[in-house]
Write a protein that holds these residues in place. Structure first.
Motif, mmCIF file in Angstrom:
data_model
loop_
_atom_site.group_PDB
_atom_site.id
_atom_site.type_symbol
_atom_site.label_atom_id
_atom_site.label_comp_id
_atom_site.label_asym_id
_atom_site.label_seq_id
_atom_site.Cartn_x
_atom_site.Cartn_y
_atom_site.Cartn_z
ATOM 1 N N PHE A 57 5.513 8.426 0.174
ATOM 2 C CA PHE A 57 4.135 8.139 0.527
ATOM 3 C C PHE A 57 3.955 6.887 1.376
ATOM 4 C CE2 PHE A 57 3.842 10.605 -3.433
ATOM 5 C CZ PHE A 57 3.042 11.636 -2.989
ATOM 6 N N GLY A 58 5.002 6.088 1.584
ATOM 7 C CA GLY A 58 4.808 4.837 2.305
ATOM 8 C C GLY A 58 3.923 3.907 1.499
ATOM 9 N N VAL A 59 2.805 3.478 2.090
ATOM 10 C CA VAL A 59 1.835 2.629 1.403
ATOM 11 C C VAL A 59 0.724 3.520 0.862
ATOM 12 C CG1 VAL A 59 0.160 0.762 1.644
ATOM 13 C CG2 VAL A 59 2.353 0.640 2.860
ATOM 14 N N ALA A 93 6.787 5.662 -3.520
ATOM 15 C CA ALA A 93 6.038 4.851 -2.564
ATOM 16 C C ALA A 93 6.725 3.522 -2.313
ATOM 17 C CB ALA A 93 4.615 4.610 -3.070
ATOM 18 N N GLU A 94 6.429 2.926 -1.156
ATOM 19 C CA GLU A 94 6.898 1.580 -0.854
ATOM 20 C C GLU A 94 6.033 0.538 -1.555
ATOM 21 O OE1 GLU A 94 7.090 0.814 3.324
ATOM 22 O OE2 GLU A 94 7.859 2.807 3.775
ATOM 23 N N MET A 95 4.735 0.828 -1.631
ATOM 24 C CA MET A 95 3.793 -0.124 -2.218
ATOM 25 C C MET A 95 2.517 0.612 -2.589
ATOM 26 S SD MET A 95 2.064 -3.537 -0.469
ATOM 27 C CE MET A 95 3.572 -4.501 -0.617
ATOM 28 N N VAL A 96 1.886 0.173 -3.677
ATOM 29 C CA VAL A 96 0.566 0.661 -4.043
ATOM 30 C C VAL A 96 -0.415 -0.495 -3.917
ATOM 31 C CG1 VAL A 96 -0.878 1.629 -5.864
ATOM 32 C CG2 VAL A 96 1.470 2.403 -5.618
ATOM 33 N N VAL A 97 -1.559 -0.234 -3.278
ATOM 34 C CA VAL A 97 -2.581 -1.253 -3.066
ATOM 35 C C VAL A 97 -3.847 -0.830 -3.796
ATOM 36 C CG1 VAL A 97 -3.902 -2.564 -1.364
ATOM 37 C CG2 VAL A 97 -1.603 -1.736 -0.792
ATOM 38 N N VAL A 98 -4.408 -1.739 -4.568
ATOM 39 C CA VAL A 98 -5.653 -1.453 -5.288
ATOM 40 C C VAL A 98 -6.570 -2.653 -5.214
ATOM 41 C CG1 VAL A 98 -4.753 0.257 -6.917
ATOM 42 C CG2 VAL A 98 -4.558 -2.186 -7.452
ATOM 43 N N GLY A 99 -7.873 -2.386 -5.350
ATOM 44 C CA GLY A 99 -8.830 -3.475 -5.490
ATOM 45 C C GLY A 99 -8.761 -4.047 -6.888
ATOM 46 N N CYS A 100 -9.285 -5.243 -7.063
ATOM 47 C CA CYS A 100 -9.188 -5.878 -8.375
ATOM 48 C C CYS A 100 -10.031 -5.155 -9.411
ATOM 49 C CB CYS A 100 -9.592 -7.344 -8.287
ATOM 50 S SG CYS A 100 -11.275 -7.621 -7.695
#
Length: 299
Positions: A12-14, A116-123
């Motif tokens: 999935f990449g990012v 995935a390389e990284m998962v990004v989420v809001g706080c």
């Protein structure tokens, strides 16, 4: 709708979670720029409740409910993709994918994180309580994800030009810090930013510990220089400032984070044990930092 079991084994990449909340919007923007700088695929994911998750209500669930739920889900994704288009360059070198998942949110994102390389989420998401520092999704991911997790806040930065601020990494000079150091050097190199490597060699701050300060500080400086050497050779263009301090580690990292564009920490330090979900320092930092924090979790 895509089911969670359809994601196994794919790259999935990012990944960025989108729910339409203010923190989510900032996270989508941050993730788009991160994916473009990595030249990675960006996957925008919105997870909606399954039918079983609303079946506890003692009222009939009408077709209108499902239609409105799907309409809102589509709007969340569409709005997120608009943010992505605004964030990346006119000729992006990345692929942007979208997924609407009908599944429990945290287990789904944790499962996807394994590929995935990284998962990004809001706080915090739409269901978050304003006084809580982290929402349930961001908390679940920093404790359980199988890849690095970036937690992004929707607060105003404390500096006028954060793009020129340094990247900060916390390290205890042990192998437990290697992944965080890898990530921090890579982030600094891609951003053209200075890297500040912070090593808090002792959390003893009483008067008796002052007798150990000179020898301890010199030893810590040597250890940090030796530890960073392999990365400074690999990233010769990254300007590095090594900082050795004696204090509570989380306090010092948060002070440096206030002057940084990004903070990177390990999931646990020298005192942690294999399988530990999140060390005390990392937990305090990810809850307290105003700027984006990457928790360096391994598969």
């Amino acid at each position: 709708m895509n089911r969670a079991d359809q994601v196994t084994g794919k790259r999935f990449g990012v990944i960025v979670g989108a729910d339409g909340s203010p923190a989510s919007r900032v996270a989508v923007d941050w993730a788009a720029r991160e994916a473009e700088s990595r030249r990675s695929t960006l996957t925008v994911v919105h997870v909606v409740p399954t039918g079983t998750m609303v079946s506890w209500m003692d009222v009939p669930i009408t077709e209108g409910y499902w239609a409105e739920r799907d309409r809102r889900a589509e709007k969340v994704i569409t709005d997120a993709l608009t943010l992505v288009a605004d964030a990346i360059s006119d000729r992006p070198a990345i692929t942007v994918a979208r997924r609407i998942m009908e599944a429990p949110t945290i287990p789904t994102l944790v499962q996807m994180s394994a590929a995935a390389e990284m998962v990004v989420v809001g706080c915090r998401g739409l269901g978050g309580v304003s006084r809580l520092l982290l929402g349930s999704v961001s908390t679940g991911l920093v404790h359980r994800a199988h890849c690095p997790v970036a937690v992004v806040r929707d607060e105003d930065p404390l500096m006028p030009d954060p793009a020129h601020a340094p990247v900060v990494v916390g390290t205890d000079c042990s192998p437990a810090s290697d992944l965080a150091t890898d990530i921090a050097f890579d982030e600094a190199a891609r951003r053209g930013a200075q890297l500040v490597a912070v090593h808090v060699w002792s959390d003893q701050i009483d008067d008796l510990a002052d007798y150990l300060w000179t020898d301890g500080e010199q030893s810590a400086r040597r250890a940090l220089a030796e530890y960073l050497e392999r990365w400074t050779l690999r990233y010769p263009k990254v300007a590095v400032r090594a900082v050795v301090e004696r204090d509570h580690p989380a306090r010092r990292l948060l002070e440096h984070a206030d002057k940084a564009q990004l903070l990177v920490v390990g999931s646990h330090g020298r005192g942690g044990f294999e399988g530990m979900v999140l060390g005390s320092v990392s937990s305090a930092v990810v809850h307290g930092a105003r700027m984006p924090v990457i928790v360096a979790r391994r598969s």
